[in-house]
Design a protein around this motif. Sequence first.
Motif, short mmCIF file in Angstrom:
data_model
loop_
_atom_site.label_atom_id
_atom_site.label_comp_id
_atom_site.label_asym_id
_atom_site.label_seq_id
_atom_site.Cartn_x
_atom_site.Cartn_y
_atom_site.Cartn_z
N HIS A 112 -53.05 94.89 67.72
CA HIS A 112 -51.51 95.27 67.61
C HIS A 112 -51.61 95.52 66.04
O HIS A 112 -50.66 96.45 65.81
CB HIS A 112 -50.50 94.14 68.10
N ILE A 113 -51.92 94.83 65.19
CA ILE A 113 -51.62 94.77 63.88
C ILE A 113 -52.37 96.21 63.39
O ILE A 113 -51.71 97.13 62.57
CB ILE A 113 -52.48 93.71 62.97
N VAL B 69 -63.44 102.88 59.83
CA VAL B 69 -63.25 102.41 58.63
C VAL B 69 -63.01 101.21 58.66
O VAL B 69 -63.68 100.39 57.53
CB VAL B 69 -61.93 103.15 57.77
N PHE B 70 -62.18 100.51 59.23
CA PHE B 70 -61.87 98.88 59.41
C PHE B 70 -63.44 98.37 59.44
O PHE B 70 -63.42 97.25 58.94
CB PHE B 70 -60.82 98.67 60.39
N PHE C 257 -57.73 85.79 58.89
CA PHE C 257 -58.18 87.05 59.36
C PHE C 257 -56.92 88.01 59.67
O PHE C 257 -57.32 89.27 59.43
CB PHE C 257 -59.33 86.96 60.63
N LEU C 258 -56.09 87.61 60.37
CA LEU C 258 -54.96 88.42 60.65
C LEU C 258 -54.32 89.06 59.29
O LEU C 258 -53.89 90.08 59.36
CB LEU C 258 -53.80 87.83 61.56
N GLU C 259 -54.11 87.99 58.28
CA GLU C 259 -53.67 88.55 57.28
C GLU C 259 -54.45 89.73 56.57
O GLU C 259 -53.95 90.57 55.95
CB GLU C 259 -53.43 87.26 56.27
N PHE D 54 -55.45 95.37 55.36
CA PHE D 54 -56.30 96.62 55.47
C PHE D 54 -55.12 97.69 56.00
O PHE D 54 -55.34 99.00 55.58
CB PHE D 54 -57.47 96.46 56.60
N ARG D 55 -54.58 97.55 56.93
CA ARG D 55 -53.58 98.43 57.61
C ARG D 55 -52.53 99.10 56.68
O ARG D 55 -52.53 100.00 56.76
CB ARG D 55 -52.89 97.70 58.80
#
Length: 142
Positions: A20-21, A76-77, A129-131, A136-137
């Motif tokens: 989702h992020i 890319v991620f 990790f979510l941060e 990244f986004r």
Amino acid sequence: MISPLPLFTYGSLTHPEVLHILLGRLPASKPAEAPNHQARALPDKPYPVLVPTPEATTRGVLLTDLTEQEKRLLDVFEGPIYMPTEIAVLTDQGSLEATAYAVTVSEAENLRAKEPWSQSRLIAEMRDFLEDCERFRKTYEE
């Protein structure tokens, strides 16, 4: 060239919060397994690499409706160590061809990825990790 095949995910990309992020939505998905592949732990990282390994099976999720733009973002991620690789996966509908972010056996050795990976490694560091995913986004959009 972006593969038209569905994407087999086995680590961080199996988590809805991460998708989702990164994508701003949850793609269509279904459970799948990658026979003859093992998710191995990377030293000092919460996420794994997928390595060809006879007689091993890795459970994961098949993402079936990613757009080309989303696949580019995920390329890319995932970064330079992973190669989008065509593999056979098993679903409730039988065997299918899919793309997976994987490494070769020699690359796994160079990365010191020897031990099986567990989701508990990522879950223990999920907040950080979510941060990282959010950073990244934002960077990717610039």
